[in-house]
Design a protein around this motif. Structure first.
Motif, mmCIF file in Angstrom:
data_model
loop_
_atom_site.group_PDB
_atom_site.id
_atom_site.type_symbol
_atom_site.label_atom_id
_atom_site.label_comp_id
_atom_site.label_asym_id
_atom_site.label_seq_id
_atom_site.Cartn_x
_atom_site.Cartn_y
_atom_site.Cartn_z
ATOM 1 N N ASP A 175 -8.478 6.868 -3.831
ATOM 2 C CA ASP A 175 -9.097 8.002 -3.145
ATOM 3 C C ASP A 175 -10.016 7.547 -2.021
ATOM 4 O O ASP A 175 -10.122 8.215 -0.992
ATOM 5 N N SER A 176 -10.672 6.416 -2.214
ATOM 6 C CA SER A 176 -11.642 5.937 -1.226
ATOM 7 C C SER A 176 -11.001 5.535 0.098
ATOM 8 O O SER A 176 -11.690 5.446 1.122
ATOM 9 N N VAL A 177 -9.688 5.292 0.090
ATOM 10 C CA VAL A 177 -9.010 4.853 1.311
ATOM 11 C C VAL A 177 -7.904 5.809 1.735
ATOM 12 O O VAL A 177 -7.297 5.624 2.800
ATOM 13 N N LYS A 178 -7.642 6.806 0.942
ATOM 14 C CA LYS A 178 -6.556 7.736 1.247
ATOM 15 C C LYS A 178 -6.790 8.420 2.594
ATOM 16 O O LYS A 178 -7.892 8.878 2.891
ATOM 17 N N GLY A 179 -5.740 8.435 3.411
ATOM 18 C CA GLY A 179 -5.863 9.021 4.741
ATOM 19 C C GLY A 179 -6.318 8.036 5.800
ATOM 20 O O GLY A 179 -6.249 8.337 6.999
ATOM 21 N N ARG A 180 -6.788 6.851 5.377
ATOM 22 C CA ARG A 180 -7.238 5.828 6.329
ATOM 23 C C ARG A 180 -6.393 4.557 6.239
ATOM 24 O O ARG A 180 -6.145 3.903 7.251
ATOM 25 N N PHE A 181 -5.999 4.173 5.029
ATOM 26 C CA PHE A 181 -5.224 2.951 4.811
ATOM 27 C C PHE A 181 -3.803 3.330 4.420
ATOM 28 O O PHE A 181 -3.579 4.342 3.742
ATOM 29 N N VAL A 182 -2.863 2.479 4.808
ATOM 30 C CA VAL A 182 -1.462 2.683 4.422
ATOM 31 C C VAL A 182 -0.849 1.348 4.022
ATOM 32 O O VAL A 182 -0.897 0.380 4.794
ATOM 33 N N ILE A 183 -0.268 1.317 2.824
ATOM 34 C CA ILE A 183 0.469 0.139 2.376
ATOM 35 C C ILE A 183 1.936 0.317 2.744
ATOM 36 O O ILE A 183 2.485 1.426 2.638
ATOM 37 N N SER A 184 2.561 -0.761 3.194
ATOM 38 C CA SER A 184 3.975 -0.701 3.552
ATOM 39 C C SER A 184 4.609 -2.052 3.292
ATOM 40 O O SER A 184 3.926 -3.006 2.909
ATOM 41 N N ARG A 185 5.918 -2.130 3.516
ATOM 42 C CA ARG A 185 6.617 -3.382 3.223
ATOM 43 C C ARG A 185 7.699 -3.636 4.254
ATOM 44 O O ARG A 185 8.176 -2.721 4.929
ATOM 45 N N ASP A 186 8.088 -4.896 4.316
ATOM 46 C CA ASP A 186 9.265 -5.319 5.078
ATOM 47 C C ASP A 186 10.124 -6.101 4.101
ATOM 48 O O ASP A 186 9.828 -7.253 3.775
ATOM 49 N N ASN A 187 11.189 -5.449 3.628
ATOM 50 C CA ASN A 187 12.051 -6.079 2.612
ATOM 51 C C ASN A 187 12.646 -7.385 3.107
ATOM 52 O O ASN A 187 12.777 -8.345 2.352
ATOM 53 N N THR A 188 13.005 -7.425 4.372
ATOM 54 C CA THR A 188 13.691 -8.604 4.899
ATOM 55 C C THR A 188 12.782 -9.826 4.941
ATOM 56 O O THR A 188 13.246 -10.964 4.933
ATOM 57 N N LYS A 189 11.468 -9.574 4.993
ATOM 58 C CA LYS A 189 10.512 -10.683 5.084
ATOM 59 C C LYS A 189 9.742 -10.898 3.783
ATOM 60 O O LYS A 189 8.861 -11.767 3.730
ATOM 61 N N ASN A 190 10.041 -10.104 2.739
ATOM 62 C CA ASN A 190 9.275 -10.189 1.488
ATOM 63 C C ASN A 190 7.779 -10.117 1.779
ATOM 64 O O ASN A 190 6.978 -10.908 1.257
ATOM 65 N N ALA A 219 5.172 -13.074 0.532
ATOM 66 C CA ALA A 219 5.497 -13.534 -0.813
ATOM 67 C C ALA A 219 6.678 -14.490 -0.763
ATOM 68 O O ALA A 219 7.653 -14.255 -0.050
ATOM 69 N N SER A 220 6.600 -15.543 -1.546
ATOM 70 C CA SER A 220 7.698 -16.493 -1.627
ATOM 71 C C SER A 220 7.844 -16.960 -3.062
ATOM 72 O O SER A 220 6.956 -16.765 -3.886
ATOM 73 N N GLY A 221 8.984 -17.538 -3.344
ATOM 74 C CA GLY A 221 9.213 -18.091 -4.671
ATOM 75 C C GLY A 221 10.103 -17.243 -5.545
ATOM 76 O O GLY A 221 10.564 -17.691 -6.572
ATOM 77 N N ARG A 222 10.349 -15.999 -5.171
ATOM 78 C CA ARG A 222 11.281 -15.155 -5.905
ATOM 79 C C ARG A 222 11.780 -14.059 -4.990
ATOM 80 O O ARG A 222 11.142 -13.741 -3.997
ATOM 81 N N THR A 223 12.898 -13.506 -5.340
ATOM 82 C CA THR A 223 13.427 -12.370 -4.598
ATOM 83 C C THR A 223 12.995 -11.098 -5.310
ATOM 84 O O THR A 223 13.241 -10.943 -6.494
ATOM 85 N N PHE A 224 12.372 -10.194 -4.578
ATOM 86 C CA PHE A 224 11.853 -8.985 -5.193
ATOM 87 C C PHE A 224 12.921 -7.897 -5.208
ATOM 88 O O PHE A 224 13.363 -7.440 -4.171
ATOM 89 N N SER A 225 13.333 -7.513 -6.387
ATOM 90 C CA SER A 225 14.210 -6.356 -6.527
ATOM 91 C C SER A 225 13.553 -5.315 -7.416
ATOM 92 O O SER A 225 14.030 -4.190 -7.511
ATOM 93 N N SER A 226 12.477 -5.703 -8.064
ATOM 94 C CA SER A 226 11.734 -4.766 -8.902
ATOM 95 C C SER A 226 10.276 -5.206 -8.901
ATOM 96 O O SER A 226 9.876 -6.077 -8.158
ATOM 97 N N GLY A 227 9.466 -4.633 -9.772
ATOM 98 C CA GLY A 227 8.070 -4.999 -9.801
ATOM 99 C C GLY A 227 7.276 -4.278 -8.732
ATOM 100 O O GLY A 227 7.783 -3.369 -8.060
ATOM 101 N N ALA A 228 6.038 -4.702 -8.557
ATOM 102 C CA ALA A 228 5.153 -4.041 -7.602
ATOM 103 C C ALA A 228 4.239 -5.053 -6.957
ATOM 104 O O ALA A 228 3.944 -6.113 -7.521
ATOM 105 N N LEU A 229 3.827 -4.719 -5.752
ATOM 106 C CA LEU A 229 2.807 -5.493 -5.057
ATOM 107 C C LEU A 229 1.652 -4.579 -4.710
ATOM 108 O O LEU A 229 1.845 -3.373 -4.543
ATOM 109 N N ALA A 230 0.471 -5.160 -4.600
ATOM 110 C CA ALA A 230 -0.718 -4.340 -4.402
ATOM 111 C C ALA A 230 -1.766 -5.084 -3.601
ATOM 112 O O ALA A 230 -1.718 -6.307 -3.460
#
Length: 124
Positions: free
Chosen positions: A62-77, A24-35
Motif C-alpha cells: 500500500d505504501s508504494v501503490k500508484g508510485r512503484f511498478v514491478i515488471s519483468r523481462d522474461n528473455t533476460k531473466n 537472475a542467473s543460475g536457473r531458468t524461471f518457469s514458476s516461482g516468484a521474485l520480489a
C-alpha cells in the motif's frame, strides 16, 4: 543455485524517479516468484512488490501503490522496480529476492535467495 544482482540505486531528490534492476542467473524461471524488499535504518525489512513468474501477476504494498511498478523481462531473466514520485521515507536498502513457491508470496521467510542490495536515498 540462484544468483541475484541488483543495480540502479542512487541518490535522488523527492519527487524524482529511479529504476532498479535485478538480474537472475543460475536457473531458468518457469514458476516461482521474485520480489523487491526494502530495509530502512532501524526498521524491519518489508516487502515492496512481488511478481509471479508464471503468469505475471503482481502485488504492491500500500505504501508504494500508484508510485512503484514491478515488471519483468522474461528473455533476460530480469525484474525491474520503477519508482516514481519518490519520498524521503522511501530511503532504504532495496533487496531482490526469489522463491520457488508459485503465486503471490508476501512472507519474507519463504524467499530462498537474496541479492546483495542496492541503496536508494531520497533527499527532501
Amino acid at each position: 543455485q540462484v544468483q541475484l544482482v541488483e543495480s540502479g540505486g542512487g541518490l535522488v531528490q523527492a519527487g524524482g524517479s529511479l529504476r532498479l534492476s535485478c538480474a537472475a542467473s543460475g536457473r531458468t524461471f518457469s514458476s516461482g516468484a521474485l520480489a523487491w524488499f526494502r530495509q530502512a535504518p532501524g526498521k524491519e525489512r518489508e516487502i515492496v512488490a512481488t511478481l509471479s513468474w508464471k503468469d505475471g501477476t503482481t502485488y504492491h504494498a500500500d505504501s508504494v501503490k500508484g508510485r512503484f511498478v514491478i515488471s519483468r523481462d522474461n528473455t533476460k531473466n530480469t525484474i525491474y522496480l520503477q519508482m516514481n514520485s519518490l519520498k524521503p521515507e522511501d530511503t532504504a536498502a532495496y533487496y531482490c529476492a526469489c522463491t520457488v513457491y508459485p503465486g503471490i508470496i508476501i512472507r519474507e521467510g519463504l524467499y530462498n535467495y537474496w541479492g546483495q542490495g542496492t541503496q536508494v536515498t531520497v533527499s527532501s
